[in-house]
Design a protein around this motif. Structure first.
Motif, mmCIF file in Angstrom:
data_model
loop_
_atom_site.group_PDB
_atom_site.id
_atom_site.type_symbol
_atom_site.label_atom_id
_atom_site.label_comp_id
_atom_site.label_asym_id
_atom_site.label_seq_id
_atom_site.Cartn_x
_atom_site.Cartn_y
_atom_site.Cartn_z
ATOM 1 N N LYS A 35 6.702 35.944 -0.559
ATOM 2 C CA LYS A 35 5.987 37.068 0.051
ATOM 3 C C LYS A 35 5.247 36.606 1.301
ATOM 4 O O LYS A 35 5.253 37.295 2.339
ATOM 5 N N SER A 36 4.622 35.438 1.227
ATOM 6 C CA SER A 36 3.865 34.920 2.364
ATOM 7 C C SER A 36 4.783 34.561 3.519
ATOM 8 O O SER A 36 4.462 34.815 4.689
ATOM 9 N N LEU A 37 5.943 33.980 3.211
ATOM 10 C CA LEU A 37 6.928 33.674 4.253
ATOM 11 C C LEU A 37 7.355 34.950 4.964
ATOM 12 O O LEU A 37 7.426 34.995 6.201
ATOM 13 N N SER A 38 7.610 36.002 4.189
ATOM 14 C CA SER A 38 8.014 37.279 4.783
ATOM 15 C C SER A 38 6.903 37.856 5.649
ATOM 16 O O SER A 38 7.149 38.317 6.778
ATOM 17 N N GLY A 39 5.674 37.827 5.146
ATOM 18 C CA GLY A 39 4.555 38.393 5.901
ATOM 19 C C GLY A 39 4.274 37.633 7.187
ATOM 20 O O GLY A 39 4.053 38.232 8.248
ATOM 21 N N ILE A 40 4.286 36.304 7.126
ATOM 22 C CA ILE A 40 4.017 35.486 8.315
ATOM 23 C C ILE A 40 5.147 35.638 9.318
ATOM 24 O O ILE A 40 4.906 35.740 10.531
ATOM 25 N N PHE A 82 7.542 27.332 6.473
ATOM 26 C CA PHE A 82 8.220 26.725 7.626
ATOM 27 C C PHE A 82 9.034 27.798 8.333
ATOM 28 O O PHE A 82 9.895 28.441 7.729
ATOM 29 N N VAL A 83 8.758 28.007 9.612
ATOM 30 C CA VAL A 83 9.420 29.056 10.375
ATOM 31 C C VAL A 83 9.902 28.476 11.702
ATOM 32 O O VAL A 83 9.139 27.797 12.397
ATOM 33 N N GLU A 84 11.145 28.751 12.029
ATOM 34 C CA GLU A 84 11.721 28.283 13.295
ATOM 35 C C GLU A 84 11.741 29.449 14.277
ATOM 36 O O GLU A 84 12.223 30.539 13.957
ATOM 37 N N LEU A 85 11.203 29.213 15.464
ATOM 38 C CA LEU A 85 11.051 30.275 16.456
ATOM 39 C C LEU A 85 12.022 30.106 17.619
ATOM 40 O O LEU A 85 12.240 28.997 18.102
ATOM 41 N N ALA A 86 12.581 31.232 18.060
ATOM 42 C CA ALA A 86 13.365 31.226 19.290
ATOM 43 C C ALA A 86 12.452 31.250 20.497
ATOM 44 O O ALA A 86 12.793 30.759 21.572
ATOM 45 N N VAL A 87 11.253 31.830 20.339
ATOM 46 C CA VAL A 87 10.263 31.916 21.413
ATOM 47 C C VAL A 87 8.923 31.461 20.855
ATOM 48 O O VAL A 87 8.448 32.008 19.863
ATOM 49 N N ALA A 88 8.325 30.462 21.461
ATOM 50 C CA ALA A 88 7.050 29.942 20.968
ATOM 51 C C ALA A 88 5.879 30.287 21.870
ATOM 52 O O ALA A 88 4.723 30.148 21.478
ATOM 53 N N GLU A 89 6.166 30.747 23.100
ATOM 54 C CA GLU A 89 5.091 31.081 24.035
ATOM 55 C C GLU A 89 5.482 32.338 24.789
ATOM 56 O O GLU A 89 6.636 32.499 25.209
ATOM 57 N N ARG A 90 4.531 33.225 24.951
ATOM 58 C CA ARG A 90 4.771 34.511 25.600
ATOM 59 C C ARG A 90 3.896 34.641 26.835
ATOM 60 O O ARG A 90 2.887 33.934 26.983
ATOM 61 N N PRO A 91 4.236 35.577 27.757
ATOM 62 C CA PRO A 91 3.403 35.786 28.947
ATOM 63 C C PRO A 91 2.001 36.249 28.578
ATOM 64 O O PRO A 91 1.745 36.683 27.461
ATOM 65 N N ALA A 92 1.109 36.186 29.532
ATOM 66 C CA ALA A 92 -0.280 36.580 29.290
ATOM 67 C C ALA A 92 -0.431 38.085 29.165
ATOM 68 O O ALA A 92 -1.465 38.570 28.709
ATOM 69 N N VAL A 93 0.581 38.848 29.565
ATOM 70 C CA VAL A 93 0.522 40.312 29.458
ATOM 71 C C VAL A 93 1.681 40.814 28.615
ATOM 72 O O VAL A 93 2.701 40.145 28.478
ATOM 73 N N GLU A 94 1.475 42.019 28.061
ATOM 74 C CA GLU A 94 2.537 42.663 27.286
ATOM 75 C C GLU A 94 2.587 44.139 27.642
ATOM 76 O O GLU A 94 1.582 44.736 28.039
ATOM 77 N N ARG A 95 3.781 44.711 27.521
ATOM 78 C CA ARG A 95 3.970 46.120 27.839
ATOM 79 C C ARG A 95 3.531 46.998 26.674
ATOM 80 O O ARG A 95 3.738 46.652 25.516
ATOM 81 N N HIS A 96 2.957 48.121 26.993
ATOM 82 C CA HIS A 96 2.647 49.132 26.001
ATOM 83 C C HIS A 96 3.147 50.453 26.552
ATOM 84 O O HIS A 96 2.585 50.983 27.513
ATOM 85 N N GLN A 97 4.226 50.953 25.951
ATOM 86 C CA GLN A 97 4.835 52.188 26.455
ATOM 87 C C GLN A 97 4.201 53.390 25.807
ATOM 88 O O GLN A 97 4.074 53.464 24.578
ATOM 89 N N GLY A 98 3.786 54.329 26.602
ATOM 90 C CA GLY A 98 3.144 55.535 26.112
ATOM 91 C C GLY A 98 4.111 56.689 25.984
ATOM 92 O O GLY A 98 5.322 56.546 26.173
ATOM 93 N N PRO A 99 3.595 57.873 25.667
ATOM 94 C CA PRO A 99 4.437 59.063 25.488
ATOM 95 C C PRO A 99 4.849 59.662 26.828
ATOM 96 O O PRO A 99 4.291 59.326 27.884
ATOM 97 N N PRO A 100 5.835 60.574 26.808
ATOM 98 C CA PRO A 100 6.176 61.300 28.030
ATOM 99 C C PRO A 100 4.965 62.093 28.535
ATOM 100 O O PRO A 100 4.146 62.572 27.741
#
Length: 491
Positions: A349-354, A379-397
């Motif tokens: 359960k913890s593996l799934s949640g993390i 133990f989790v293997e990541l394809a991406v370990a670091e992300r940009p400082a900003v992220e997109r948040h898409q709003g409604p029409p």
């Protein structure tokens, strides 16, 4: 029951060592003959087990009837049915009490009988307490239960066991019992034997039912090759209406409309409301199919030999990380003091949640696993370990006025936000990302917002380490074998 400690330099996939005559039937018979010599107990071994079992039965029955005149004792399980493999040392004695005996009294009597039969035994707890110990090299369980007329009337899960024993005793002849031993040996060799919640494989009872259902070892393998999950077997044709049967798990049943939503359904001959195969994972059902196909195509004894690979070395781990160009992350903490059947569901359960928490934050989980010894590891293997400082948040029409205005107002005066601006007919904002690295998320209190097992969460609250990238080398001393299995996977 623990596996043997023998290690092999590498695990054979069964492709070597085939017979040279090219005759599939002869090759199969040759391998089966060799394996029978390993798995069939000889006369001396049978006699020793029978002698010890009879002594235990006498002690248990005497102690039980001293406390309750209507009590009795019976030997159950593979040792009672002649389906135990040479070298197995398990004897199960069930002490049956009348159904009107109060539960508290049954438990007390059961422990007293257990200690009388196995003076050096200790108490363990499943649905209710029982006595476990060793007698002349045999692992012995003395388990109290109720003596009932039908398994449908059970008052505790162990009450089914005598019915299972009676059902199989009436159906297993010497030939089928021998094929059960072969099947157990095969399942142990390929790693699917065991109904514990770590293995999530085939129990002894399930294995015996399958051999009876198909009529032998080879017939079972040939049938398994052609299984199309979900598979449903109903040995006694209970014919329970699908629309009224309860699912084995909490999720809704699939499109097949089976009464149980498991990949393999074997309806208990003694209880139509129970799927004997409920614990079997889809992976282990597929694993049996894979190795059944491989073995029938090219029979070899290697399929009956469990794989115990050597530990992964530091240089080998580094080579895997360089080749894969992924980033492993691991949470390491003191393993909660629980039996495996309680601990592993919490670890899964913890593996799934993390994993979900990492995915939700854009770190793209590639694959993951969990293992435990003195410490426990997610133990989790990541394809991406670091992300940009900003992220997109898409709003409604924009034309969805109420929601659109709320989205716009939320970000319009935020100096840390880019936008809101328009892409097509929608508002979009680019906001500061909370976590730019997986480590930052795993070391934060937000970790405790994902789904965790209760005891795992408590252990993490006490203390844990986060290992990223080559820091996972620190796991090799304790988990080198598990890491080899992870980085050098096989079916």
């Amino acid at each position: 029951m623990s596996d043997a400690d023998t290690d092999h330099d590498e695990c054979d996939d069964g492709s070597n060592g085939s017979t040279e005559d090219g005759n599939d039937t002869d090759a199969f018979a040759t391998v089966v003959s060799r394996v029978r010599d390993r798995v069939d107990p000889d006369d001396d071994e049978r006699a020793r087990l029978e002698r010890v079992a009879n002594q235990l039965l006498e002690r248990a029955a005497a102690a039980a009837t001293d406390r309750c005149a209507d009590a009795d004792a019976m030997q159950v399980g593979s040792s009672a049915r002649g389906t135990w493999i040479s070298g197995d040392r398990d004897i199960d004695i069930f002490v049956r009490f009348p159904p009107d005996l109060e539960r508290e009294t049954l438990e007390r009597y059961g422990l007293e009988v257990g200690h009388a039969a196995v003076p050096d035994g200790h108490e363990e707890y499943a649905e209710h307490p029982y006595v476990k110990g060793e007698v002349e090299g045999f692992d012995v369980d003395i388990v109290p239960c109720y003596r009932l007329d039908s398994a449908i009337d059970i008052q505790s899960a162990v009450d089914r066991t005598p019915f299972h024993d009676q059902y199989l005793q009436a159906r297993l002849d010497d030939e089928l019992a021998a094929d059960v031993r072969l099947t157990k040996g095969f399942m142990k060799g390929i790693g699917v034997y065991g109904s514990d919640l770590r293995t999530r494989g085939f129990s002894g009872y399930l294995t015996e039912l399958l051999v009876c259902e198909y009529g032998g070892f080879r017939a079972l393998l040939e049938a398994a090759v052609d299984w199309q999950p979900p598979i449903e077997l109903d040995p006694e044709s209970h014919g329970k209406p699908r629309e009224t049967a309860s699912p084995s798990r909490s999720e809704k049943a699939g499109d097949a409309g089976l009464p149980f939503d498991d990949p393999l359904v074997v309806i208990d001959p003694t209880d139509p409301d129970r799927n004997v195969a409920a614990v079997c994972s889809a992976e282990n059902v597929a694993r049996l199919q894979h190795y059944a196909r491989e073995f029938l195509a090219e029979p070899t004894v290697e399929y009956f030999e469990p794989c115990y690979p050597d530990r992964l070395s530091k240089s080998q781990l580094r080579a895997h990380l360089e080749r894969r160009a992924t980033t492993p992350v691991a949470l390491r903490f003191d393993a909660p003091d629980l039996v495996a059947d309680q601990l592993y569901p919490q670890l899964y359960k913890s593996l799934s949640g993390i994993s979900q928490g990492l995915d939700d934050r854009g770190f793209d989980v590639f694959r993951g696993t969990t293992f435990t010894d003195e410490t426990a590891v997610i133990f989790v293997e990541l394809a991406v370990a670091e992300r940009p400082a900003v992220e997109r948040h898409q709003g409604p029409p924009v034309h969805v006025q109420g929601h659109a205005k709320g989205f716009y107002d939320a970000y319009a005066d935020d100096e840390d936000t880019y936008g809101p601006f328009l892409e097509g007919n929608r508002y979009v904002a680019e906001r500061e990302r909370t976590f730019t690295t997986a480590r930052a998320f795993l070391e934060s209190d937000r970790l405790f917002e994902v789904g965790l097992g209760a005891h795992v969460e408590t252990a993490l609250e006490d203390d844990y380490d986060v290992l990223v990238g080559e820091e996972s080398i620190g796991l090799l001393e304790e988990f080198g074998t598990e890491l080899r299995r992870y980085f050098e996977p096989r079916p």
